[in-house]
Design a protein around this motif. Structure first.
Motif, short mmCIF file in Angstrom:
data_model
loop_
_atom_site.label_atom_id
_atom_site.label_comp_id
_atom_site.label_asym_id
_atom_site.label_seq_id
_atom_site.Cartn_x
_atom_site.Cartn_y
_atom_site.Cartn_z
N GLN A 41 0.96 -1.27 -0.09
CA GLN A 41 0.04 -0.24 0.01
C GLN A 41 0.73 1.18 0.03
O GLN A 41 0.39 2.22 -0.85
N ARG A 42 2.04 1.17 0.64
CA ARG A 42 2.82 2.43 0.51
C ARG A 42 3.53 2.50 -0.56
O ARG A 42 3.47 3.75 -1.16
N ALA A 43 4.02 1.48 -1.12
CA ALA A 43 4.47 1.72 -2.59
C ALA A 43 3.40 2.31 -3.80
O ALA A 43 3.57 3.30 -4.31
N VAL A 44 2.19 1.76 -3.53
CA VAL A 44 1.09 2.29 -4.42
C VAL A 44 0.91 3.63 -4.05
O VAL A 44 0.62 4.58 -5.20
N ARG A 45 0.72 4.30 -2.66
CA ARG A 45 0.62 5.44 -2.42
C ARG A 45 1.89 6.44 -2.96
O ARG A 45 1.38 7.41 -3.48
N THR A 46 2.95 5.97 -2.67
CA THR A 46 4.18 6.85 -2.99
C THR A 46 4.11 7.01 -4.64
O THR A 46 4.19 8.32 -5.15
N ILE A 47 3.82 6.17 -5.47
CA ILE A 47 4.07 6.14 -6.84
C ILE A 47 2.75 6.94 -7.22
O ILE A 47 2.78 7.75 -8.10
N ALA A 48 1.59 6.82 -6.62
CA ALA A 48 0.53 7.68 -7.17
C ALA A 48 0.63 9.01 -6.84
O ALA A 48 0.21 10.21 -7.64
N LEU A 49 1.16 9.58 -5.78
CA LEU A 49 1.64 11.00 -5.44
C LEU A 49 2.52 11.23 -6.53
O LEU A 49 2.58 12.76 -6.69
N GLN A 50 3.56 10.57 -6.62
CA GLN A 50 4.69 11.17 -7.72
C GLN A 50 3.96 11.20 -8.99
O GLN A 50 4.32 12.56 -9.60
N VAL A 51 3.06 10.69 -9.51
CA VAL A 51 2.55 10.78 -10.67
C VAL A 51 1.36 11.83 -10.77
O VAL A 51 1.69 12.75 -11.76
N PHE A 52 0.72 12.03 -9.59
CA PHE A 52 -0.18 13.21 -9.25
C PHE A 52 0.72 14.63 -9.30
O PHE A 52 0.49 15.42 -9.97
#
Length: 604
Positions: free
Chosen positions: A106-117
């Motif tokens: 979940q942290r990997a998903v959150r980190t990558i999603a924030l970077q893309v955003f």
């Protein structure tokens, strides 16, 4: 009748699976302690799982007639207890592995999603004008979901199966004749090879399904965003037909994909059935010649079941892993999208305080073949007001976009307090500028939220003061929910004038040293425009103000007026000076005055 021409399918995109995995790996390795503990639990679960059939074999052998009854009372009871402990151990280690890896995933998903955003917000206006919102959001959605899918399938399905296969083959080779291990290994090799070949054949079908899904989603969102236009032209049936045309293609692709999946599943079942039959035949021969016990045949059967149950899903796993890698690759491709506008390595922060703006021989083109601005030069001293007027398409609004650095100038420079804005940080530059745009788009939230967006830390009293200054407070207070009234998608629940007054309040709340009014009162009626015009002039006192206008009556009091025509400055001066010259400005003034007189006469 119009017919859509079927275009040849594009060649399959080059895959970069290992590069995608390498890009994803650091996000997981950041939690290396949890990862290693989870892998240890994985091995523990598989050791317990493999031990269960071995213990069960001993229990079965304990029931054979040759076993003394007293021995059965002691040894098999202990074996039964061990059997229960091992069964529980499998579940315990599996759940521990899940708990340890949940935070990692979940942290990997959150980190990558924030970077893309964050990266999407850092991309230029050009990218966002050319993007297809529906396809983009679907790529982000699939990409973030694919990260969890990839980790789940590789760490929780493929890796455990590999560990278990290695353990089982090792036990078969050590305890029984080599033929058992050879049959099991040969069955696995044929099964895996068949699965990979057919899954690779199915990849283009899955890719086609996804592309058609994104295209259908893009078409649906585009239609819904333009709901009013659809209604204006009574084109609901047309939009439904266009959407259905895309969905028909998607349906056909899905059916092809399902048929190919059935071929895959049938072939896998045939290979597994053949392997199990050979193994049981060989075990039966061993029992008949006395080299194997009944417990041994139970053990071999249990091992086969443990191996082939997860392998039944190998095709699905392989397909989903490949698809997940494709979706993650698309997500990472967004991160690689070039930032057209970036801060210089030595960019400095614009100091707070009064600002003077100067355009120096600015030339600009959105496309090389279509020049918008030609050698534009003017200066707005700190605290002064300059207005830019001209016909539609003369390049007026482009000036605001360039000041915000949505684009960089093609030639010349824009300076604030003597600093080329390309040498300033974008954050400090944009913090110094407030704008009321011609086309106001609001967030689907409350009126208070949309006003406070100008300065999120502002108090409610400051929000109300900004609303009063924009002549919006009285309207808001008449609403049943007041400031908590939701404005709808893109602010469609408000009229054009109401939206523009929200934009004015938002800009006033920001309280910047530089103000830009880009047709700020274009959607207001004459009475409201005159009232707000006085407030805008009051707000402009002490601030450097650029007014972009079509209505000349709104710029009469500007310190200087610049007339643009086809991207070139053709006149400049005060309102009175320009009228006396009798040039382009005077002609525009006379025309607008005549239009106003005609409108008044028509209303009488």
């Amino acid at each position: 009748m119009r017919r859509d021409i079927a275009l040849p399918a594009p060649p399959p995109a080059e895959r970069h699976d290992w590069q995608t995995i390498k890009t994803l790996f650091p996000y997981l390795w950041h939690w290396r302690g949890r990862v290693l503990l989870a892998l240890a639990c994985l091995v523990g679960a598989k050791l317990a799982n493999v031990a269960v059939p071995i213990v069960f074999k001993q229990i079965v052998d304990g029931f054979t007639p040759a076993t003394p009854a007293q021995a059965f009372l002691i040894a098999p009871l202990a074996l039964i207890a061990a059997y229960g402990v091992l069964r529980f151990g499998v579940s315990l280690f599996t759940e521990l592995r899940e708990l340890l890896f949940t935070r990692v995933t979940q942290r990997a998903v959150r980190t990558i999603a924030l970077q893309v955003f964050e990266h999407l917000h850092a991309l230029s206006l050009r990218f966002h004008l050319e993007r297809q919102t529906g396809g983009l959001t679907r790529d982000i959605e699939r990409g973030t979901r694919a990260i969890g899918t990839l980790i789940s399938y590789t760490i929780f399905s493929v890796l455990p199966t590999i560990v278990e296969v290695a353990l089982v083959l090792g036990i078969l080779a050590a305890r029984y004749e080599p033929s058992f291990a050879l049959i099991a290994a040969a069955t696995l090799v044929v099964y895996v090879a068949y699965t990979i070949v057919l899954s690779n054949w199915r990849v283009h079908l899955r890719r086609e399904v996804n592309e058609l899904d994104s295209a259908a989603n893009t078409r649906a969102i585009d239609s819904l965003l333009n709901y009013e236009t659809v209604k204006y032209f009574n084109n609901e049936a047309w939009e439904k037909a266009r959407y259905d045309q895309q969905m028909q293609k998607w349906e056909a692709a899905q059916i092809k994909s399902q048929i190919s999946l059935s071929y895959l599943n049938l072939g896998q079942s045939l290979i597994i059935a053949a392997g199990v039959t050979l193994m049981m035949w060989r075990a039966a021969l061993g029992v008949m010649d006395g080299s194997m016990t009944v417990g041994d045949i139970v053990l071999v059967n249990a091992f086969l079941i443990q191996l082939y149950i997860p392998l039944n899903f190998l095709g699905v796993l392989y397909r989903e892993i490949r698809q997940s890698l494709t979706d993650i690759e698309r997500l990472f491709a967004l991160l690689k999208e070039n930032r057209e506008i970036q801060d210089a390595p030595d960019a400095r922060v614009l100091e707070p305080g009064p600002c003077a703006v100067r355009f120096e021989n600015v030339g600009f083109a959105y496309e090389p073949r279509r020049q918008i601005l030609h050698d534009v030069s003017f200066e707005i001293s700190a605290g002064r007001t300059l207005a830019v007027v001209g016909h539609s398409g003369s390049g007026k609004s482009t000036l605001a976009r360039l000041m915000f650095r949505f684009y960089d100038v093609g030639s010349g420079a824009i300076r604030i307090n003597g600093h080329d804005i390309r040498q300033l940080t974008q954050a400090s530059l944009r913090a110094a500028i407030g704008i009321v745009p011609q086309d106001t788009v609001l967030f689907n939230d409350t009126i208070e939220y949309n006003i406070r967006y100008g300065r999120p830390t502002a108090s409610f009293e400051e929000v109300r003061a900004a609303a009063r200054a924009a002549h919006l407070a009285e309207f808001i207070e008449r609403l049943p929910d007041g400031y908590d009234t939701r404005v709808g998608e893109r602010g469609l629940k408000l009229s054009g004038g109401e939206k523009q007054r929200v934009a004015i309040a938002r800009a006033l709340l920001k309280n910047p040293p530089i103000l830009i009014f880009d047709e700020a009162t274009s959607a207001l009626d004459s009475k409201t425009e005159k009232a707000i015009q006085a407030e805008l002039e009051q707000a402009a006192i002490g601030r450097t103000t650029l007014i972009i206008a079509h209505r000349l009556s709104t710029v009469m009091n500007a310190d200087e007026i610049v007339v643009l025509d086809a991207g070139r400055i053709v006149e400049r001066g005060t309102h009175r000076d320009l009228l006396e010259r009798g040039g382009a400005y005077a002609q525009m003034w006379a025309l607008q005055q005549q239009e106003e007189r005609n409108a008044v006469a028509a209303s009488v």
